[in-house]
Design a protein around this motif. Sequence first.
Motif, PDB file in Angstrom:
ATOM      1  N   THR A  19       0.912  -1.135  -0.180  1.00  0.00           N
ATOM      2  CA  THR A  19       0.082   0.095   0.018  1.00  0.00           C
ATOM      3  C   THR A  19       0.960   1.178  -0.032  1.00  0.00           C
ATOM      4  OG1 THR A  19      -0.289   0.257   2.430  1.00  0.00           O
ATOM      5  CG2 THR A  19      -1.624  -1.379   1.313  1.00  0.00           C
ATOM      6  N   GLN A  20       0.362   2.393  -0.256  1.00  0.00           N
ATOM      7  CA  GLN A  20       1.010   3.635  -0.280  1.00  0.00           C
ATOM      8  C   GLN A  20       1.910   4.009   1.385  1.00  0.00           C
ATOM      9  OE1 GLN A  20      -1.827   6.682  -1.261  1.00  0.00           O
ATOM     10  NE2 GLN A  20      -1.545   6.247  -3.538  1.00  0.00           N
ATOM     11  N   THR A  21       1.357   3.470   2.205  1.00  0.00           N
ATOM     12  CA  THR A  21       1.781   3.411   3.401  1.00  0.00           C
ATOM     13  C   THR A  21       2.772   2.421   3.889  1.00  0.00           C
ATOM     14  OG1 THR A  21       0.130   2.197   4.604  1.00  0.00           O
ATOM     15  CG2 THR A  21      -0.242   4.679   4.507  1.00  0.00           C
ATOM     16  N   GLY A  22       3.103   1.250   2.699  1.00  0.00           N
ATOM     17  CA  GLY A  22       4.162   0.522   2.972  1.00  0.00           C
ATOM     18  C   GLY A  22       3.552  -0.825   3.721  1.00  0.00           C
ATOM     19  N   LYS A  23       2.412  -1.033   3.856  1.00  0.00           N
ATOM     20  CA  LYS A  23       1.974  -2.326   4.361  1.00  0.00           C
ATOM     21  C   LYS A  23       1.647  -3.220   3.080  1.00  0.00           C
ATOM     22  CE  LYS A  23      -0.952  -0.878   8.172  1.00  0.00           C
ATOM     23  NZ  LYS A  23      -2.529  -0.873   8.718  1.00  0.00           N
ATOM     24  N   ALA A  24       2.254  -4.577   3.342  1.00  0.00           N
ATOM     25  CA  ALA A  24       2.268  -5.705   2.575  1.00  0.00           C
ATOM     26  C   ALA A  24       0.743  -6.327   2.486  1.00  0.00           C
ATOM     27  CB  ALA A  24       3.231  -6.773   2.675  1.00  0.00           C
ATOM     28  N   ALA A  50      -4.339 -11.825   2.851  1.00  0.00           N
ATOM     29  CA  ALA A  50      -3.303 -11.688   3.870  1.00  0.00           C
ATOM     30  C   ALA A  50      -2.630 -10.251   3.991  1.00  0.00           C
ATOM     31  CB  ALA A  50      -2.559 -12.786   3.603  1.00  0.00           C
ATOM     32  N   TRP A  51      -2.491  -9.889   5.134  1.00  0.00           N
ATOM     33  CA  TRP A  51      -1.951  -8.460   5.259  1.00  0.00           C
ATOM     34  C   TRP A  51      -0.658  -8.636   5.937  1.00  0.00           C
ATOM     35  CZ3 TRP A  51      -3.526  -4.005   3.408  1.00  0.00           C
ATOM     36  CH2 TRP A  51      -4.742  -3.917   2.704  1.00  0.00           C
ATOM     37  N   GLU A  52       0.274  -7.527   5.951  1.00  0.00           N
ATOM     38  CA  GLU A  52       1.502  -7.393   6.706  1.00  0.00           C
ATOM     39  C   GLU A  52       2.445  -8.648   6.438  1.00  0.00           C
ATOM     40  OE1 GLU A  52       0.899  -4.979  10.217  1.00  0.00           O
ATOM     41  OE2 GLU A  52      -0.933  -4.340   9.402  1.00  0.00           O
ATOM     42  N   LYS A  53       2.830  -9.069   8.044  1.00  0.00           N
ATOM     43  CA  LYS A  53       3.953 -10.073   7.972  1.00  0.00           C
ATOM     44  C   LYS A  53       3.283 -11.370   7.352  1.00  0.00           C
ATOM     45  CE  LYS A  53       7.778 -11.867   9.433  1.00  0.00           C
ATOM     46  NZ  LYS A  53       8.978 -11.610   8.750  1.00  0.00           N
ATOM     47  N   LEU A  54       2.005 -11.736   7.437  1.00  0.00           N
ATOM     48  CA  LEU A  54       1.367 -12.946   6.808  1.00  0.00           C
ATOM     49  C   LEU A  54       1.710 -12.816   5.711  1.00  0.00           C
ATOM     50  CD1 LEU A  54       0.402 -15.865   7.392  1.00  0.00           C
ATOM     51  CD2 LEU A  54      -1.985 -14.510   7.548  1.00  0.00           C
TER      52      LEU A  54
END
Length: 134
Positions: A19-24, A50-54
Amino acid sequence: MNKVILVGRLAQDPEVRYTQTGKAVASFSLAVNRYAGQGQTEADFIPIVAWEKLAEICGNNLTKGQRILIEGRLTIRSYEANDGQKRRVAEVIAQNMEFLEKKQSHSSAESTGGNSFDAKSFGKEVFPEEEIPF
């Protein structure tokens, strides 16, 4: 309570974006078999997000055809398509994932899910009484 547990195979490799904020964020489809009557089965293709670390774990470790378990929640969201039509999509937001088999390999231990062991060595390791872990 909104809880979904699915076991299936990846229909394609996960697509990881940021995302634009850097979240995977990773998205992929899971092919889940269901009984269709008279001994037949059909596959439902369930969209998974799935979001972030996952998301990063999924992107680095999952490949098409791999069998996994996904635990998460069902969400239904609306959006406006490019043609101006309002659309609704149901997807599972993954909160936990388990590998049910390793990536495809030619090794027999890995192709059986890595769950093989040498039966001859079973019970050989004996702990002294003060080292018993309970």
